[in-house]
Design a protein around this motif. Structure first.
Motif, PDB file in Angstrom:
ATOM      1  N   ASN A 242      -3.952  13.475  -2.880  1.00  0.00           N
ATOM      2  CA  ASN A 242      -3.515  12.240  -2.107  1.00  0.00           C
ATOM      3  C   ASN A 242      -3.584  12.068  -0.772  1.00  0.00           C
TER       4      ASN A 242
ATOM      5  N   ASP B  24       0.684  -1.323  -0.148  1.00  0.00           N
ATOM      6  CA  ASP B  24       0.158  -0.392   0.576  1.00  0.00           C
ATOM      7  C   ASP B  24       1.068   1.665   0.364  1.00  0.00           C
TER       8      ASP B  24
ATOM      9  N   ILE C  64      -5.451   9.067   0.805  1.00  0.00           N
ATOM     10  CA  ILE C  64      -4.706   7.811   1.167  1.00  0.00           C
ATOM     11  C   ILE C  64      -5.305   8.059   2.971  1.00  0.00           C
TER      12      ILE C  64
ATOM     13  N   TYR D  99       0.305   4.854  -3.120  1.00  0.00           N
ATOM     14  CA  TYR D  99       0.328   4.919  -2.708  1.00  0.00           C
ATOM     15  C   TYR D  99       1.221   6.848  -3.557  1.00  0.00           C
TER      16      TYR D  99
END
Length: 402
Positions: free
Chosen positions: A255, A204, A259, A208
């Motif tokens: 972003n 993950d 997240i 990201y």
């Protein structure tokens, strides 16, 4: 009411709820334990429950005939180690939301909660922690990552075949494809990890990182192509620099919101707010990147009136108009049509919206890369005398129409 998770169950679906260290504090005596509990609610039944609450504000949702009650605090083990652990088979396949409800007035609850929502495979042994409509995502993302790696190899081949026509923007476009391929590869692994383990902590972090670089690069490349940077002019004007200075920080914020949304859930207090921030920032960025293309079209139109190379200017004008239409179509499809697909598609076919988004993205990349490919005799820039004369007439006609 606290929404914990939404999940699409098949006929082999199960929900396991574990609560421990339960503490209920109340200012009006000991609350009725049957007024606190967990339940599942389908999307169809949600409207009925809302109507019940609207008609009777004091109505407890745990008494509704439209919910699938799992357990109330009556089922807890006695204090001081109040806890509960049980699995529930899903008898009616559907997409359900898992809620906790507290109908006891002036009371506060503290507890540790662990939930497992999953579907079993055909043999009833292996757990699949991805919702029924998302279980195909690992394979989908992996297939598209392979396509983008093939796309990259072809782009490198074209650039090597036409070294003299390669500009800096073409190298940046190549980096964009790399980031898109790596982003999809990490997404495939991350979704596979969730599917197998139930926890979103595979790749993950890498996902990201690549997503951030990919999105920033995508908006940057659109702005730079829209301004004609590198292959039409080697510099950016002040207003075009300002667009980049606005878009890039906004993408950082978008972003961060992405997240928070991805790593938490609807039970945190500001989850809805972060969703709204992400949506608002995305809309602002999509609007901002349109301006440089419009400026280029206006500039080319003005230049066409004074510059002797009418055919070349008309070709550039046509190119940027087509680019404008492609960008608008891409943004419209991925922001509105894909959202509509997610809304109207049955819960088992939620992956269709993801597939549609990736197909649209691949088509967008293919069209843009083809239009601005590094070839020596690009159809937009290599024109003969007959086309020059035809273009002059076309420009005069256009000026007359304007």
């Amino acid at each position: 009411m606290i929404l914990f998770e939404r999940f699409g169950f098949t006929h082999t679906g199960q929900a396991t709820i574990t609560v421990s260290a339960v503490s209920v504090m109340s200012g009006v005596g000991s609350p009725d334990p049957s007024r606190l509990g967990f339940f599942l609610l389908s999307e169809e039944s949600l409207i009925q429950v809302l109507l019940e609450l609207q008609s009777n504000p004091s109505f407890c949702v745990l008494d509704s005939k439209y919910i699938h009650l799992l357990f109330t605090f009556r089922d807890l083990s006695p204090p001081p180690h109040s806890s509960f652990n049980h699995s529930y088979p899903i008898t009616s396949p559907n997409e359900y939301s898992l809620f906790f409800a507290n109908c006891a007035p002036e009371s506060a609850v503290s507890m540790n909660v662990r939930t497992e929502l999953y579907n079993l495979d055909g043999r009833g042994r292996v757990k699949d922690f991805l919702s029924a409509g998302l279980t195909h995502l690992p394979s989908l993302y992996f297939c598209f990552s392979v396509l983008y790696f093939a796309f990259l190899a072809y782009w490198i081949y074209i650039c090597l075949q036409n070294k003299k026509s390669v500009h800096r923007i073409h190298l940046l476009m190549g980096v964009l494809v790399v980031m898109k391929a790596l982003n999809l590869l990490c997404a495939a692994e991350d979704k596979h990890y969730v599917k197998v383990t139930g926890t979103p902590h595979g790749w993950d972090v890498l996902f990201y990182i690549f997503q951030f670089i990919r999105v920033v690069l995508l908006f940057t490349v659109i702005v730079l192509i829209g301004t004609g940077w590198s292959f039409l002019k080697p510099f950016l004007q002040e207003k075009e620099k300002k667009v980049l200075m606005i878009v890039i920080p906004l993408q950082v914020l978008a972003n961060v919101a992405s997240i928070v949304i991805g790593e938490t859930g609807p039970f945190i207090k500001d989850w809805v707010t972060w969703n709204q921030v992400f949506l608002l920032v995305d809309i602002i960025c999509c609007c901002a990147i349109i301006f440089p293309i419009v400026w280029s079209i206006r500039s080319l139109r003005e230049t066409s009136k004074t510059d002797g190379k009418a055919a070349r200017n008309l070709a550039k004008l046509t190119l940027f108009r087509q680019f404008y239409i492609v960008v608008i179509g891409y943004l419209y499809f991925t922001r509105i049509v894909v959202f509509a697909l997610r809304t109207i598609a049955a819960y088992k076919y939620q992956w269709v919206a993801n597939a549609a988004e990736e197909i649209a993205s691949l088509a967008f990349y293919a069209i843009i890369f083809y239009m601005f490919r590094p070839v020596e005799k690009n159809e937009y820039f290599a024109l003969d005398d007959e086309e020059e004369e035809a273009a002059e007439l076309a420009l005069k006609d256009e000026e007359f129409e304007l």
